[in-house]
Scaffold this active site. Structure first.
Site, PDB file in Angstrom:
ATOM      1  N   LYS A  64       0.843  -1.204   0.000  1.00  0.00           N
ATOM      2  CA  LYS A  64       0.000   0.000   0.000  1.00  0.00           C
ATOM      3  C   LYS A  64       0.877   1.253   0.000  1.00  0.00           C
ATOM      4  O   LYS A  64       0.706   2.149  -0.790  1.00  0.00           O
ATOM      5  CB  LYS A  64      -0.925  -0.049   1.216  1.00  0.00           C
ATOM      6  CG  LYS A  64      -1.829   1.146   1.346  1.00  0.00           C
ATOM      7  CD  LYS A  64      -2.783   0.958   2.518  1.00  0.00           C
ATOM      8  CE  LYS A  64      -3.450   2.271   2.874  1.00  0.00           C
ATOM      9  NZ  LYS A  64      -4.376   2.156   4.000  1.00  0.00           N
ATOM     10  N   GLU A  95      10.536  -4.589   4.687  1.00  0.00           N
ATOM     11  CA  GLU A  95      10.665  -5.992   4.268  1.00  0.00           C
ATOM     12  C   GLU A  95      10.323  -6.156   2.790  1.00  0.00           C
ATOM     13  O   GLU A  95      11.021  -6.840   2.033  1.00  0.00           O
ATOM     14  CB  GLU A  95       9.723  -6.888   5.092  1.00  0.00           C
ATOM     15  CG  GLU A  95      10.051  -6.959   6.563  1.00  0.00           C
ATOM     16  CD  GLU A  95       9.280  -5.940   7.384  1.00  0.00           C
ATOM     17  OE1 GLU A  95       9.045  -4.806   6.897  1.00  0.00           O
ATOM     18  OE2 GLU A  95       8.916  -6.271   8.530  1.00  0.00           O
ATOM     19  N   GLY A 109      -4.843  -2.148   5.280  1.00  0.00           N
ATOM     20  CA  GLY A 109      -4.107  -3.310   4.790  1.00  0.00           C
ATOM     21  C   GLY A 109      -4.821  -4.621   5.059  1.00  0.00           C
ATOM     22  O   GLY A 109      -4.960  -5.468   4.168  1.00  0.00           O
ATOM     23  N   ARG A 110      -5.296  -4.811   6.285  1.00  0.00           N
ATOM     24  CA  ARG A 110      -5.914  -6.098   6.624  1.00  0.00           C
ATOM     25  C   ARG A 110      -7.337  -6.218   6.080  1.00  0.00           C
ATOM     26  O   ARG A 110      -7.995  -7.234   6.289  1.00  0.00           O
ATOM     27  CB  ARG A 110      -5.877  -6.310   8.141  1.00  0.00           C
ATOM     28  CG  ARG A 110      -6.487  -5.182   8.946  1.00  0.00           C
ATOM     29  CD  ARG A 110      -6.104  -5.316  10.422  1.00  0.00           C
ATOM     30  NE  ARG A 110      -6.532  -4.175  11.235  1.00  0.00           N
ATOM     31  CZ  ARG A 110      -5.843  -3.054  11.356  1.00  0.00           C
ATOM     32  NH1 ARG A 110      -4.715  -2.887  10.698  1.00  0.00           N
ATOM     33  NH2 ARG A 110      -6.277  -2.070  12.128  1.00  0.00           N
ATOM     34  N   GLU A 145      -5.005  -7.186  15.085  1.00  0.00           N
ATOM     35  CA  GLU A 145      -4.458  -5.876  14.737  1.00  0.00           C
ATOM     36  C   GLU A 145      -5.560  -4.822  14.780  1.00  0.00           C
ATOM     37  O   GLU A 145      -5.301  -3.648  14.980  1.00  0.00           O
ATOM     38  CB  GLU A 145      -3.786  -5.905  13.351  1.00  0.00           C
ATOM     39  CG  GLU A 145      -2.740  -4.806  13.197  1.00  0.00           C
ATOM     40  CD  GLU A 145      -1.948  -4.873  11.904  1.00  0.00           C
ATOM     41  OE1 GLU A 145      -2.531  -5.211  10.864  1.00  0.00           O
ATOM     42  OE2 GLU A 145      -0.747  -4.581  11.929  1.00  0.00           O
ATOM     43  N   HIS A 199      -5.245 -33.916  17.247  1.00  0.00           N
ATOM     44  CA  HIS A 199      -4.145 -34.787  17.682  1.00  0.00           C
ATOM     45  C   HIS A 199      -3.024 -33.988  18.323  1.00  0.00           C
ATOM     46  O   HIS A 199      -1.934 -34.499  18.522  1.00  0.00           O
ATOM     47  CB  HIS A 199      -3.627 -35.600  16.502  1.00  0.00           C
ATOM     48  CG  HIS A 199      -4.687 -36.500  15.942  1.00  0.00           C
ATOM     49  ND1 HIS A 199      -4.815 -37.823  16.293  1.00  0.00           N
ATOM     50  CD2 HIS A 199      -5.714 -36.238  15.101  1.00  0.00           C
ATOM     51  CE1 HIS A 199      -5.854 -38.351  15.673  1.00  0.00           C
ATOM     52  NE2 HIS A 199      -6.422 -37.397  14.941  1.00  0.00           N
ATOM     53  N   LYS A 206       9.368  -1.011  14.753  1.00  0.00           N
ATOM     54  CA  LYS A 206       9.954  -0.621  13.459  1.00  0.00           C
ATOM     55  C   LYS A 206      11.020   0.444  13.664  1.00  0.00           C
ATOM     56  O   LYS A 206      12.107   0.381  13.082  1.00  0.00           O
ATOM     57  CB  LYS A 206       8.873  -0.015  12.555  1.00  0.00           C
ATOM     58  CG  LYS A 206       7.954  -0.986  11.889  1.00  0.00           C
ATOM     59  CD  LYS A 206       7.143  -0.218  10.828  1.00  0.00           C
ATOM     60  CE  LYS A 206       5.828  -0.881  10.535  1.00  0.00           C
ATOM     61  NZ  LYS A 206       4.956  -0.092   9.665  1.00  0.00           N
TER      62      LYS A 206
HETATM   63  C1  G6Q Z   1      -2.591  -3.917   7.998  1.00  0.00           C
HETATM   64  C2  G6Q Z   1      -1.360  -3.298   8.408  1.00  0.00           C
HETATM   65  C3  G6Q Z   1      -0.101  -3.975   7.925  1.00  0.00           C
HETATM   66  C4  G6Q Z   1       0.264  -3.671   6.484  1.00  0.00           C
HETATM   67  C5  G6Q Z   1       1.708  -4.104   6.256  1.00  0.00           C
HETATM   68  C6  G6Q Z   1       2.144  -3.902   4.832  1.00  0.00           C
HETATM   69  O1  G6Q Z   1      -3.689  -3.526   8.271  1.00  0.00           O
HETATM   70  O2  G6Q Z   1      -1.396  -1.963   8.099  1.00  0.00           O
HETATM   71  O3  G6Q Z   1      -0.164  -5.367   8.082  1.00  0.00           O
HETATM   72  O4  G6Q Z   1      -0.611  -4.294   5.608  1.00  0.00           O
HETATM   73  O5  G6Q Z   1       2.555  -3.441   7.132  1.00  0.00           O
HETATM   74  O6  G6Q Z   1       2.049  -2.569   4.492  1.00  0.00           O
HETATM   75  P1  G6Q Z   1       2.221  -2.115   3.012  1.00  0.00           P
HETATM   76  O7  G6Q Z   1       1.119  -2.709   2.204  1.00  0.00           O
HETATM   77  O8  G6Q Z   1       2.153  -0.615   3.027  1.00  0.00           O
HETATM   78  O9  G6Q Z   1       3.551  -2.610   2.540  1.00  0.00           O
END
Ligand code: G6Q
Length: 547
Positions: free
Chosen positions: A213, A219, A274-275, A360, A392, A512
């Site tokens: 996003k 990462e 994001g989620r 989250e 199990h 972070k």
């Molecule tokens: C979700 C969070 C988080 C996000 C990641 C990736 O709700 O905001 O999990 O999706 O940190 O972020 P980017 O899509 O910006 O790389």
């Protein structure tokens, strides 16, 4: 002089909250055996159906008074206004001053949802149409790599919300996937993740989707740079990037800066968290796998549940009830975790997806108006594994441990892979586990089996362990959409009761920042000053540097 600033009032001061708390003390421990014995229609009365999902809450610790009291609490907490505000494009993500409109991602073309006076739905469909055209080209072998070969493998690079949804959806819908295309997912900054994901791949036939996003995530950018180097090492020319990399992002500037042509970028908007983004362009890998038509079925499933959530009375509203029961079990009955147990191998990653969605979103300790919550518990830990495997390993604790662990069982009437008796065996286990948890096995029953006295206690099952069972006909894209939306809106509902903002995630920031400070300390050639670290962290850094 007393301050004029009103002290935010806790939810616990609401009469409706106290009514639920009092009710929990009196009725929360009533044995399910007795509740079922007293009401032969309990299973029907506490089962609900909508959007292809049948949800049986009758094995929850609810009596006649419970759901009405929880619904009154929801009303007192302003759930109706919050729902309306979300669908109307209100900036309900107050701490980030953003609207929350993932529901617009699955709105049909004919609908309009306005944000700041502008209809956002046409923009959503414009991106969906571009995605569809792109996916058709890749799936038909018309999109060729730099050397003229067709694409055989798609690698999604992303993390968190830009990974868990795509992985979960691909795994869940694999039955519908084009098997000519292989899919791999890279999320972790651990080089192993990348190395294993590209192992054995031909760069000339590989397409990377860089999903981010913000396009600033450490990462994802590290993995994307490594992917570019890996591809260019084999393909030579910089021009290859245009054929082997596409981006999904809201940040065109950073995408261009990375070297991906923005003509190969699929956008979304800051009003998609994001989620909550697996049905946005972040779902590009899903669409590549199952095709545009099935992706639209997935969106239709989401939309059906959105409409149900928006319009159904709370008493019959699947996400509202699901959210309220989660609050009941955790905040009022004291459960610390909720286990999600899909009896379908395709849903193997669903618990992990749900973990982020729920934890989250509602893993917060401050109310919307800034009060520290010190008088009730908010979000529980979500976890789980597919059945029957979990039986199990960890089910022992759920049956006979000292903790209360409410469970969500998820199963399907028909298998997508009918093989001999497998599906009957699978579902027999699903039903049996919920039955055993609810009704247990009494000491008298154990004795009646002739169990030696010294083992009677060990073989007794206390029962009264609550669960919900969710059934659907079969796992289709539509059903998956409805199922995910069920949990999205249940999380929203619970957040409204707990009075938290489900749409920010400030809790991920501190780590972070500290990591960015430590990176140069690990990489620098000269001994850094570690005085600003605590002695434990400083010693760990020294040990690492001395390797
Ligand atoms: C979700 C969070 C988080 C996000 C990641 C990736 O709700 O905001 O999990 O999706 O940190 O972020 P980017 O899509 O910006 O790389």
């Amino acid at each position: 002089m007393p301050s004029s600033k009103a002290v935010p009032s806790s939810r616990t001061h609401l009469p409706e909250w106290r009514a639920v708390a009092d009710h929990a003390r009196v009725s929360g421990q009533l044995p399910l055996r007795e509740l079922f014995a007293a009401d032969h229609h309990r299973a029907e009365r506490l089962s609900f159906e909508a959007c292809g999902l049948f949800v049986d809450h009758s094995k929850q610790r609810l009596n006649d008074g419970t759901l009405p009291l929880l619904v009154q609490l929801a009303q007192a907490c302003g759930l109706r206004d919050r729902i309306d505000a979300m669908f109307a494009g209100g900036r309900i993500n107050a701490t980030e001053n953003r609207a929350v409109l993932h529901v617009a991602l699955r709105a049909p073309r004919t609908e309009s949802i306005t944000l700041d006076g502008q209809d956002v739905v046409p923009g959503v469909h414009e991106v969906l149409d571009r995605m569809a055209a792109f996916c058709d080209r890749v799936r038909k072998g018309e999109w060729l790599g730099h050397t003229g070969k067709r694409i055989r493998t798609v690698v999604n690079i992303g993390i968190g919300g830009s990974d868990l949804g795509p992985v979960m959806a691909y795994t869940a819908l694999r039955h519908y996937a084009d098997r000519e295309l292989a899919f791999r997912f890279v999320s972790n900054v651990d080089g192993t993740d990348f190395a294993e994901a590209v192992h054995g791949l031909d760069p000339a036939e590989t397409l990377f989707i860089v999903s981010s996003k913000t396009f600033t995530t450490q990462e994802t950018l590290a993995n994307a740079r490594t992917a570019r180097a890996w591809a260019l090492a084999a393909l030579g020319a910089e021009a290859a990037v245009a054929k082997h990399f596409v981006a999904v992002s809201t940040n065109a500037k950073e995408v261009a800066g990375f070297g991906i042509d923005t003509a190969n970028m699929f956008g979304f908007w800051d009003w998609v968290g994001g989620r909550y983004s697996m049905d946005s362009a972040i779902g590009l890998s899903t669409m590549l796998a199952i095709g545009p038509e099935r992706f639209r079925e997935l969106l239709a499933g989401f939309h059906a549940m959105d409409e149900h959530f928006r319009t159904a009375d709370f008493e019959q509203n699947l996400p509202v009830l699901q959210g309220l029961i989660a609050v009941w079990n955790t905040t009022f009955l004291g459960a610390h975790t909720i286990a999600v147990l899909p009896y379908d191998q395709y849903l193997a990653r669903f618990p992990a997806y749900l973990q982020q969605l729920a934890m989250e979103s509602n893993g917060k300790r401050v109310t919307l108006d800034g009060r520290v919550i010190d008088d009730y518990e908010t979000c529980p830990v979500y976890w789980g594994e597919p059945g029957t495997n979990g039986q199990h390993s960890f089910y022992q604790l759920i049956h006979q441990g000292t903790r209360l662990i409410p469970c969500d069982f998820i199963g399907f009437l028909k298998s997508l892979n009918p093989v001999g008796r497998h599906h009957d065996l699978l579902m027999a286990n699903c039903f049996a586990q919920a039955e055993a948890l609810a009704f247990g096995k009494t000491t008298a029953e154990v004795r009646a089996d002739g169990v030696p006295e010294d083992l009677v206690a060990h073989k007794t099952f206390p029962g009264n362990r609550p669960s919900t069972t969710i059934l659907a006909e079969r796992l289709t894209p539509h059903v998956l959409g409805s199922l995910v939306a069920l949990y999205e809106h249940a999380v929203f509902t619970a957040g409204a009761i707990w009075d938290v903002n489900p749409f920010d995630q400030w809790g991920v920031e501190l780590g972070k920042v500290l990591a960015n400070r430590i990176v140069p300390e690990l990489e620098s050639g000269t001994e850094p000053t570690l005085d600003h670290h605590d002695p434990s962290t400083a010693a760990l850094i020294r040990r690492y540097r001395a390797r």
